[in-house]
Scaffold this active site. Structure first.
Site, PDB file in Angstrom:
ATOM      1  N   LYS A   1      -9.778   2.298  -1.611  1.00  0.00           N
ATOM      2  CA  LYS A   1     -10.079   1.557  -0.196  1.00  0.00           C
ATOM      3  C   LYS A   1     -11.274   1.867   0.255  1.00  0.00           C
ATOM      4  O   LYS A   1     -11.749   3.135   0.593  1.00  0.00           O
ATOM      5  CB  LYS A   1      -8.756   1.901   0.659  1.00  0.00           C
ATOM      6  CG  LYS A   1      -8.631   1.130   1.569  1.00  0.00           C
ATOM      7  CD  LYS A   1      -7.385   1.464   2.647  1.00  0.00           C
ATOM      8  CE  LYS A   1      -7.119   0.575   3.817  1.00  0.00           C
ATOM      9  NZ  LYS A   1      -5.807   1.227   4.655  1.00  0.00           N
TER      10      LYS A   1
ATOM     11  N   GLU B   1       0.931  -1.363  -0.041  1.00  0.00           N
ATOM     12  CA  GLU B   1      -0.163   0.065  -0.132  1.00  0.00           C
ATOM     13  C   GLU B   1       0.746   1.210   0.071  1.00  0.00           C
ATOM     14  O   GLU B   1       1.749   1.338   0.849  1.00  0.00           O
ATOM     15  CB  GLU B   1      -0.875  -0.071   1.150  1.00  0.00           C
ATOM     16  CG  GLU B   1      -1.980   1.039   1.434  1.00  0.00           C
ATOM     17  CD  GLU B   1      -2.532   0.959   2.738  1.00  0.00           C
ATOM     18  OE1 GLU B   1      -1.986   0.224   3.826  1.00  0.00           O
ATOM     19  OE2 GLU B   1      -3.431   1.758   3.189  1.00  0.00           O
TER      20      GLU B   1
ATOM     21  N   CYS C   1      -4.982  -3.403   2.559  1.00  0.00           N
ATOM     22  CA  CYS C   1      -4.917  -3.487   4.162  1.00  0.00           C
ATOM     23  C   CYS C   1      -6.019  -3.666   4.967  1.00  0.00           C
ATOM     24  O   CYS C   1      -6.526  -4.809   5.226  1.00  0.00           O
ATOM     25  CB  CYS C   1      -4.118  -2.019   4.452  1.00  0.00           C
ATOM     26  SG  CYS C   1      -2.905  -2.303   6.109  1.00  0.00           S
TER      27      CYS C   1
END
Lengths: 262, 262
Positions: B109, B38, B142
């Site tokens: 995300k 990321e 993540c």
């Protein structure tokens, strides 16, 4: 609040002996909530539906449920345990909650494992959460663990503690239950059996390692793979009310349900 | 099919250096799919939105994306990597897939972690799956790991491999990704960073342990917590097409969606 599991090896088909053995172990245990394995009073490896039908019992006046209702009242405790349930003409792999107040609630396994599909009907009741005073309790059974929707549904409905009677033979569940607790910020009590059942050409060895996991994914207690063990520990069920992973992340409010496919 | 990750410690704010370093490492790697961490080209610990805006780049002609599109074509590979994306006036924590054919796909995300909420806009695009020939690929970033709905949605849409660029600081993700693979019978490549970033009063240490997990929950490769590592292994993506846990249990067909609250 005192919660626990009893891990042991039931004797196949010897219901009265299994029930008496557990009652003798639990007498005086002074727990608020105790979880027994899946199908703990009958054993697991039924050869066919006929054999299962003879062992299965109705909730209303079955031997296991009756004895445990009596025990729960006498010991002022709440008990969760797996039985073979007969209802009308159907057979279910069920988990029963009997409470200190004399209530009785049933969950019927939604996801049958492998050979169970030849024996049982799939569960036909909602996933429900029951208030036992100190905490709200949900039930799931064994192989339900692999479907994240089960623990998620129970947690979204308010479960603080997931009671998880099991007869596990695959190796992954115990670790996966840590994930279930983390992703839902709940407690989980997995009560697994031990021992081997051999019937005709089939042989199953159950993996023990019953455990209690907290909402932060900590394994608070775990039995080994083989021992008979009554394990009771103190927990604070209020921990399951705190759904914040960080001050800015609420595990439910952060869900982006518009983007999920289910 | 050869897949892998590159684990390393990006230098905060030094985009050209980070990009060049990775390009030099990946040249001649002969992989079909490689996953980077990321925000690998910018670093993580932005002090404020202004600083982030200066580092963020548009997909159309940003430095990282342009260089990686070139690299993917030259090396005949597919690359997944996390960047700070600028789109109109918004800033996203994004993962980009550039393909050997010169295509470019973006995931933004959905679940921002903690302080990221002060900096980025939450993702506004569908969870999508992209066909790179040998396999279908989905992306998550993540903290998305803690929401089982993300991997589930990608798997239901056909993902064989989940690419998972990460900057992890909590300890649980790597084990939880084993659960994600088991419950969806997919591969997952978690590419995490290492090292420490310190800016003013904040200090984050990233946990490494990048890994590749298969549909049976086997950890095929794992870096340690600190090393810089380019790891490439051979996998058979067809394993992810087999959704049967047992001959009688199909992990998707067994779902009891009528009973889920989700």
């Amino acid at each position: 609040m005192k919660v626990g599991f009893m891990q042991f090896s039931p004797l196949f088909g010897r219901k009265e002996e299994n029930v008496e053995r557990v009652i003798n172990s639990l007498r005086g245990a002074k727990a608020d909530l105790l979880v027994l394995p899946e199908l703990f009073s009958t054993g697991y490896l039924f050869l066919n539906e006929e054999e299962l039908r003879r062992s299965a019992e109705p909730i209303s006046d079955g031997l296991t449920v009756s004895k445990f209702l009596e025990l729960a009242k006498k010991e002022n405790t709440n008990l969760v345990f797996g039985i073979a349930e007969r209802a009308d003409n159907k057979l279910f792999n069920s988990s029963v909650l009997v409470t200190a107040k004399g209530e009785c609630f049933v969950y019927r396994k939604l996801h049958l494992f492998d050979r169970e599909k030849r024996l049982f009907s799939p569960g036909d009741k909602e996933l429900e959460v029951f208030d036992i005073g100190e905490a709200k309790v949900g039930m799931m059974i064994c192989f339900d663990w692999i479907f994240p929707e089960v623990a998620r549904s129970l947690a979204l409905k308010g479960a603080d503690i997931i009671c998880h009677p099991s007869n596990l033979i695959l190796p992954h569940c115990q670790d996966a239950m840590v994930t279930r607790c983390l992703e839902n910020r709940v407690f989980a009590i997995t009560s697994n059996r031990t021992g081997t059942e051999k019937r005709r050409k089939e042989e199953f060895t159950f993996t023990g390692r019953s455990q209690i996991v907290d909402p932060k994914g900590r394994v608070l207690a775990q039995a080994n793979a083989e021992e008979e063990k009554l394990c009771i520990i103190e927990i604070d069920p209020l921990l399951a009310k705190d759904k914040k992973v960080t001050p800015n992340n609420h595990i439910f409010e952060d869900r982006r349900t518009d983007f999920y496919l289910w």
